[in-house]
Design an enzyme around this catalytic site. Structure first.
Site, PDB file in Angstrom:
ATOM      1  CE1 TYR A   1      -4.136  -1.720   0.305  1.00 33.90           C
ATOM      2  CE2 TYR A   1      -2.842  -3.217   1.631  1.00 33.90           C
ATOM      3  CZ  TYR A   1      -3.981  -2.942   0.909  1.00 33.90           C
ATOM      4  OH  TYR A   1      -4.952  -3.894   0.795  1.00 33.90           O
TER       5      TYR A   1
ATOM      6  CE  LYS B   1      10.590 -10.966   0.113  1.00 32.01           C
ATOM      7  NZ  LYS B   1       9.942 -11.460   1.288  1.00 32.01           N
TER       8      LYS B   1
ATOM      9  CD  GLU C   1     -11.082  -8.195   8.143  1.00 30.18           C
ATOM     10  OE1 GLU C   1      -9.971  -8.297   7.588  1.00 30.18           O
ATOM     11  OE2 GLU C   1     -11.902  -7.290   7.874  1.00 30.18           O
TER      12      GLU C   1
ATOM     13  CG  ASP D   1       1.903  -2.387   8.615  1.00 30.16           C
ATOM     14  OD1 ASP D   1       1.181  -1.367   8.620  1.00 30.16           O
ATOM     15  OD2 ASP D   1       1.447  -3.542   8.528  1.00 30.16           O
TER      16      ASP D   1
ATOM     17  CB  ALA E   1      -4.389  -0.846   4.317  1.00 25.00           C
ATOM     18  CD  GLN E   2      -8.442   4.697   7.992  1.00 29.88           C
ATOM     19  OE1 GLN E   2      -8.948   5.762   8.245  1.00 29.88           O
ATOM     20  NE2 GLN E   2      -8.764   3.625   8.659  1.00 29.88           N
TER      21      GLN E   2
HETATM   22  P1  FAD Z   1       2.449  -4.146   2.692  1.00 35.90           P
HETATM   23  O1  FAD Z   1       1.180  -3.746   2.087  1.00 35.90           O
HETATM   24  O2  FAD Z   1       2.486  -5.423   3.449  1.00 35.90           O
HETATM   25  O3  FAD Z   1       3.555  -4.169   1.557  1.00 35.90           O
HETATM   26  C1  FAD Z   1       4.902  -4.504   1.756  1.00 35.90           C
HETATM   27  C2  FAD Z   1       5.484  -4.837   0.394  1.00 35.90           C
HETATM   28  O4  FAD Z   1       6.897  -5.005   0.523  1.00 35.90           O
HETATM   29  C3  FAD Z   1       4.948  -6.139  -0.198  1.00 35.90           C
HETATM   30  O5  FAD Z   1       4.600  -5.959  -1.539  1.00 35.90           O
HETATM   31  C4  FAD Z   1       6.120  -7.108  -0.077  1.00 35.90           C
HETATM   32  O6  FAD Z   1       6.145  -8.085  -1.092  1.00 35.90           O
HETATM   33  C5  FAD Z   1       7.297  -6.167  -0.187  1.00 35.90           C
HETATM   34  N1  FAD Z   1       8.495  -6.679   0.466  1.00 35.90           N
HETATM   35  C6  FAD Z   1       8.590  -7.177   1.731  1.00 35.90           C
HETATM   36  N2  FAD Z   1       9.868  -7.527   1.998  1.00 35.90           N
HETATM   37  C7  FAD Z   1      10.570  -7.247   0.898  1.00 35.90           C
HETATM   38  C8  FAD Z   1      11.950  -7.378   0.562  1.00 35.90           C
HETATM   39  N3  FAD Z   1      12.840  -7.858   1.447  1.00 35.90           N
HETATM   40  N4  FAD Z   1      12.352  -7.003  -0.664  1.00 35.90           N
HETATM   41  C9  FAD Z   1      11.468  -6.502  -1.579  1.00 35.90           C
HETATM   42  N5  FAD Z   1      10.163  -6.346  -1.313  1.00 35.90           N
HETATM   43  C10 FAD Z   1       9.719  -6.712  -0.087  1.00 35.90           C
HETATM   44  N6  FAD Z   1      -5.638  -2.512   7.312  1.00 35.90           N
HETATM   45  C11 FAD Z   1      -6.695  -1.692   7.059  1.00 35.90           C
HETATM   46  O7  FAD Z   1      -6.553  -0.460   7.115  1.00 35.90           O
HETATM   47  N7  FAD Z   1      -7.924  -2.208   6.744  1.00 35.90           N
HETATM   48  C12 FAD Z   1      -8.139  -3.536   6.627  1.00 35.90           C
HETATM   49  O8  FAD Z   1      -9.255  -3.967   6.322  1.00 35.90           O
HETATM   50  C13 FAD Z   1      -7.045  -4.424   6.869  1.00 35.90           C
HETATM   51  N8  FAD Z   1      -7.223  -5.754   6.725  1.00 35.90           N
HETATM   52  C14 FAD Z   1      -6.151  -6.591   6.890  1.00 35.90           C
HETATM   53  C15 FAD Z   1      -6.333  -7.960   6.703  1.00 35.90           C
HETATM   54  C16 FAD Z   1      -5.267  -8.828   6.872  1.00 35.90           C
HETATM   55  C17 FAD Z   1      -5.472 -10.314   6.645  1.00 35.90           C
HETATM   56  C18 FAD Z   1      -3.996  -8.333   7.267  1.00 35.90           C
HETATM   57  C19 FAD Z   1      -2.833  -9.276   7.447  1.00 35.90           C
HETATM   58  C20 FAD Z   1      -3.797  -6.978   7.468  1.00 35.90           C
HETATM   59  C21 FAD Z   1      -4.866  -6.092   7.277  1.00 35.90           C
HETATM   60  N9  FAD Z   1      -4.715  -4.699   7.439  1.00 35.90           N
HETATM   61  C22 FAD Z   1      -5.783  -3.854   7.211  1.00 35.90           C
HETATM   62  C23 FAD Z   1      -3.395  -4.133   7.747  1.00 35.90           C
HETATM   63  C24 FAD Z   1      -2.721  -3.701   6.414  1.00 35.90           C
HETATM   64  O9  FAD Z   1      -2.753  -4.771   5.506  1.00 35.90           O
HETATM   65  C25 FAD Z   1      -1.278  -3.243   6.607  1.00 35.90           C
HETATM   66  O10 FAD Z   1      -1.258  -2.224   7.578  1.00 35.90           O
HETATM   67  C26 FAD Z   1      -0.731  -2.723   5.276  1.00 35.90           C
HETATM   68  O11 FAD Z   1      -0.594  -3.786   4.367  1.00 35.90           O
HETATM   69  C27 FAD Z   1       0.610  -2.027   5.465  1.00 35.90           C
HETATM   70  O12 FAD Z   1       1.037  -1.516   4.225  1.00 35.90           O
HETATM   71  P2  FAD Z   1       2.605  -1.503   3.884  1.00 35.90           P
HETATM   72  O13 FAD Z   1       2.740  -0.786   2.590  1.00 35.90           O
HETATM   73  O14 FAD Z   1       3.378  -1.025   5.050  1.00 35.90           O
HETATM   74  O15 FAD Z   1       2.984  -3.033   3.723  1.00 35.90           O
HETATM   75  P1  NAD Z   2      -3.467  -7.238  16.663  1.00 35.78           P
HETATM   76  O1  NAD Z   2      -2.215  -6.927  17.388  1.00 35.78           O
HETATM   77  O2  NAD Z   2      -4.410  -6.138  16.408  1.00 35.78           O
HETATM   78  O3  NAD Z   2      -4.272  -8.398  17.417  1.00 35.78           O
HETATM   79  C1  NAD Z   2      -3.607  -9.514  17.921  1.00 35.78           C
HETATM   80  C2  NAD Z   2      -4.481 -10.214  18.951  1.00 35.78           C
HETATM   81  O4  NAD Z   2      -3.767 -11.377  19.396  1.00 35.78           O
HETATM   82  C3  NAD Z   2      -4.763  -9.368  20.185  1.00 35.78           C
HETATM   83  O5  NAD Z   2      -6.139  -9.417  20.463  1.00 35.78           O
HETATM   84  C4  NAD Z   2      -3.910 -10.013  21.277  1.00 35.78           C
HETATM   85  O6  NAD Z   2      -4.509  -9.915  22.564  1.00 35.78           O
HETATM   86  C5  NAD Z   2      -3.853 -11.455  20.802  1.00 35.78           C
HETATM   87  N1  NAD Z   2      -2.662 -12.187  21.295  1.00 35.78           N
HETATM   88  C6  NAD Z   2      -1.381 -11.755  21.360  1.00 35.78           C
HETATM   89  N2  NAD Z   2      -0.578 -12.718  21.860  1.00 35.78           N
HETATM   90  C7  NAD Z   2      -1.368 -13.780  22.120  1.00 35.78           C
HETATM   91  C8  NAD Z   2      -1.117 -15.084  22.648  1.00 35.78           C
HETATM   92  N3  NAD Z   2       0.094 -15.494  23.015  1.00 35.78           N
HETATM   93  N4  NAD Z   2      -2.171 -15.932  22.777  1.00 35.78           N
HETATM   94  C9  NAD Z   2      -3.424 -15.568  22.388  1.00 35.78           C
HETATM   95  N5  NAD Z   2      -3.697 -14.346  21.896  1.00 35.78           N
HETATM   96  C10 NAD Z   2      -2.701 -13.461  21.750  1.00 35.78           C
HETATM   97  O7  NAD Z   2      -2.985  -7.938  15.289  1.00 35.78           O
HETATM   98  P2  NAD Z   2      -3.792  -8.163  13.935  1.00 35.78           P
HETATM   99  O8  NAD Z   2      -5.174  -8.595  14.180  1.00 35.78           O
HETATM  100  O9  NAD Z   2      -2.914  -9.028  13.094  1.00 35.78           O
HETATM  101  O10 NAD Z   2      -3.842  -6.710  13.290  1.00 35.78           O
HETATM  102  C11 NAD Z   2      -2.632  -6.068  12.869  1.00 35.78           C
HETATM  103  C12 NAD Z   2      -2.965  -4.675  12.365  1.00 35.78           C
HETATM  104  O11 NAD Z   2      -3.742  -4.781  11.159  1.00 35.78           O
HETATM  105  C13 NAD Z   2      -3.815  -3.877  13.350  1.00 35.78           C
HETATM  106  O12 NAD Z   2      -3.421  -2.531  13.305  1.00 35.78           O
HETATM  107  C14 NAD Z   2      -5.214  -4.019  12.805  1.00 35.78           C
HETATM  108  O13 NAD Z   2      -6.027  -2.905  13.124  1.00 35.78           O
HETATM  109  C15 NAD Z   2      -4.965  -4.102  11.312  1.00 35.78           C
HETATM  110  N6  NAD Z   2      -6.060  -4.854  10.668  1.00 35.78           N
HETATM  111  C16 NAD Z   2      -7.181  -4.144  10.377  1.00 35.78           C
HETATM  112  C17 NAD Z   2      -8.249  -4.805   9.803  1.00 35.78           C
HETATM  113  C18 NAD Z   2      -9.489  -4.011   9.474  1.00 35.78           C
HETATM  114  O14 NAD Z   2      -9.482  -2.797   9.640  1.00 35.78           O
HETATM  115  N7  NAD Z   2     -10.536  -4.638   8.962  1.00 35.78           N
HETATM  116  C19 NAD Z   2      -8.180  -6.184   9.536  1.00 35.78           C
HETATM  117  C20 NAD Z   2      -7.017  -6.877   9.872  1.00 35.78           C
HETATM  118  C21 NAD Z   2      -5.951  -6.195  10.456  1.00 35.78           C
END
Ligand code: FAD
Ligand code: NAD
Length: 407
Positions: free
Chosen positions: A13, A38, A170, A300, A317-318
């Site tokens: 993002y 990557k 999720e 992140d 991501a936001q």
């Molecule tokens: P990323 O989007 O993870 O991008 C990192 C990029 O770097 C990737 O393309 C990767 O391939 C590349 N990269 C990594 N290492 C290397 C390397 N060594 N060399 C070259 N390239 C590399 N946030 C929200 O706001 N709303 C949501 O609904 C939401 N849902 C989520 C659902 C899930 C399942 C997860 C796991 C997270 C969710 N998040 C959500 C959190 C959000 O996805 C992250 O905060 C966001 O992706 C961070 O953006 P970024 O650009 O920092 O990293």
């Molecule tokens: P998180 O840190 O938000 O949640 C991790 C959860 O794991 C917590 O509830 C914590 O208490 C629990 N936990 C930690 N250690 C544990 C253990 N040893 N045993 C059992 N439970 C344990 O992590 P996440 O859910 O991966 O989210 C990461 C980021 O991505 C957050 O900022 C979140 O807001 C964002 N995200 C957002 C969305 C969305 O907006 N729809 C969706 C997915 C992720």
């Protein structure tokens, strides 16, 4: 005057949005821009739980970078970053190196495993297209294997998700929808499959609106998800997960543990000498770390303080998107020779989380609560809005979630 080299690391993002903004707003004569990633594709991390559960094919989630980035304006390098050498303005890649005048680090997150025994070896994480695809195939393999063994092994059908944060919630939402299909496909009665979410806090989604948390848990439990709350995961082995609850150790037999209990910034950044706080790099208000005026960190990997709340913004991501847009603006200022950079101010629009394809919860527009179909529709609007910003209406039509009436 020599054109500055701007290098962006990571096409998530943060990296993609920085590149797209620069592509729009600066000319090829103003700067050389290079994007290192990557893979040849960008993926929407926020959809990976769907790929991992198997409810959405991963080709919907990934977008060839060249579909969005104009390579006559931005140089693409498909390679893996190994190390950043900030004092030499160099980045070491697996197959070479790049030098920069300005660097944008947007290498995303990795799982925080907190030193829990066996986790790295035996648990899966949802972090990339490859890791999500592996989870989907592992679950299917275990379903397929179950009926071929004379000694039925229940651990093949117990899927345990560590953490009931947004990722865990999720993901179990998608699993709850996927499991009935898998049961039909592999001739397995639904009641033999368990989806268990283990959370250390006394509630799912700690810190989120309690009414919406209750709604989410009811929705998931009605579809067969079991919650173990106040249960701290302590150990994972090849065929069990151990947790501690009320000072008692308990075990669940399982071949499938998906760890969704916390993230940290990509460790490459910390290992390159940037001072980290729990894996994320504290940055100043213009998103540059202290002591490095030629480096911006977005997404992140960055730790940005929310002064109002007196704690860091969560890694989302936001926020990554907003930081990227802001950083592109500041890079334009630097290229034009301006010395003053604008401070970053986040514009938090709320949080919406899916509970499978047809249910969701959310809080938007300063405390408006959403659940059910309105939250599901809002989630799709958010996803499509990002695609629109990234690649215009063409990308929305190609990759967007347009099935608004599938509830
Ligand atoms: P990323 O989007 O993870 O991008 C990192 C990029 O770097 C990737 O393309 C990767 O391939 C590349 N990269 C990594 N290492 C290397 C390397 N060594 N060399 C070259 N390239 C590399 N946030 C929200 O706001 N709303 C949501 O609904 C939401 N849902 C989520 C659902 C899930 C399942 C997860 C796991 C997270 C969710 N998040 C959500 C959190 C959000 O996805 C992250 O905060 C966001 O992706 C961070 O953006 P970024 O650009 O920092 O990293
Ligand atoms: P998180 O840190 O938000 O949640 C991790 C959860 O794991 C917590 O509830 C914590 O208490 C629990 N936990 C930690 N250690 C544990 C253990 N040893 N045993 C059992 N439970 C344990 O992590 P996440 O859910 O991966 O989210 C990461 C980021 O991505 C957050 O900022 C979140 O807001 C964002 N995200 C957002 C969305 C969305 O907006 N729809 C969706 C997915 C992720």
């Amino acid at each position: 005057m020599k054109k500055p080299n701007i290098v962006i690391l990571g096409a998530g993002y943060g990296g993609m949005m920085t590149a797209v903004k620069l592509q729009k707003n600066i000319g090829v004569n103003d700067a050389n821009v290079t994007l290192v990633n990557k893979h040849s594709y960008h993926y929407q991390t926020t959809w990976l739980h769907e790929n991992a559960a198997g409810t959405l094919h991963h080709d919907r989630t990934r977008i060839p970078i060249k579909d969005v980035i104009d390579t006559s304006k931005i140089k693409l390098i498909q390679d893996t970053v190994l190390e950043i050498k900030p004092s030499e303005k160099r980045v070491l890649l697996e197959d070479g190196e790049v030098t920069y005048d300005y660097l944008v680090i947007s290498l995303g997150f990795e799982a925080a495993t907190f030193g829990i025994q066996g986790l790295k070896e035996h648990a899966f994480t949802i972090g990339s297209i490859n890791s999500a695809r592996l989870i989907r195939q592992h679950i299917e393999y275990n379903f397929a294997k179950y009926n071929t063994e004379p000694d039925k092994k229940p651990e093949r059908l117990n899927i345990v998700v560590g953490g009931a944060g947004f990722t865990g919630i999720e993901f179990v939402g998608e699993l709850a929808n996927r499991v009935p299909d898998l049961c039909r496909e592999y001739d397995i009665p639904r009641d033999q499959v368990r989806i268990i979410c283990v959370e250390a806090a006394p509630t799912a989604l700690p810190g989120f609106d309690p009414q919406l948390v209750e709604y989410a848990m009811n929705s998931l439990e009605a579809r067969g998800v079991e919650f173990k709350l106040s249960a701290m995961i302590k150990e994972v082995t090849e065929n069990k997960l151990v947790f501690e609850k009320d000072d008692q150790r308990e075990e669940i037999g399982t071949n499938t543990v998906v760890w969704a209990a916390g993230v940290r910034g990509n460790s490459i950044v910390e290992e390159s000498g940037f001072e980290a706080n729990r894996g994320r790099i504290p940055v100043r208000e213009d998103l540059r770390p202290e002591g490095y005026d030629d480096v911006f960190i977005v997404g992140d990997c960055a730790l940005v303080m929310n002064e109002e709340a007196e704690r860091p913004y969560p890694p989302t991501a936001q926020i990554a998107i907003q930081e990227a847009e802001h950083t592109a603006g500041n890079l334009e200022r630097l290229i034009k020779g301006e010395r003053h950079l604008e401070p970053f101010v986040a514009d938090l629009k709320g949080t919406v989380a899916s509970l499978g394809d047809s249910d969701a919860i959310g809080v938007v527009f300063d405390d408006k609560k959403l659940y059910g179909w309105s939250a599901t529709a809002m989630k799709k609007v958010i996803d499509n809005r990002y695609l629109l910003k990234l690649g215009g209406i063409g990308l929305v039509l190609k990759k967007g979630k347009l099935n608004f009436f599938h509830f």
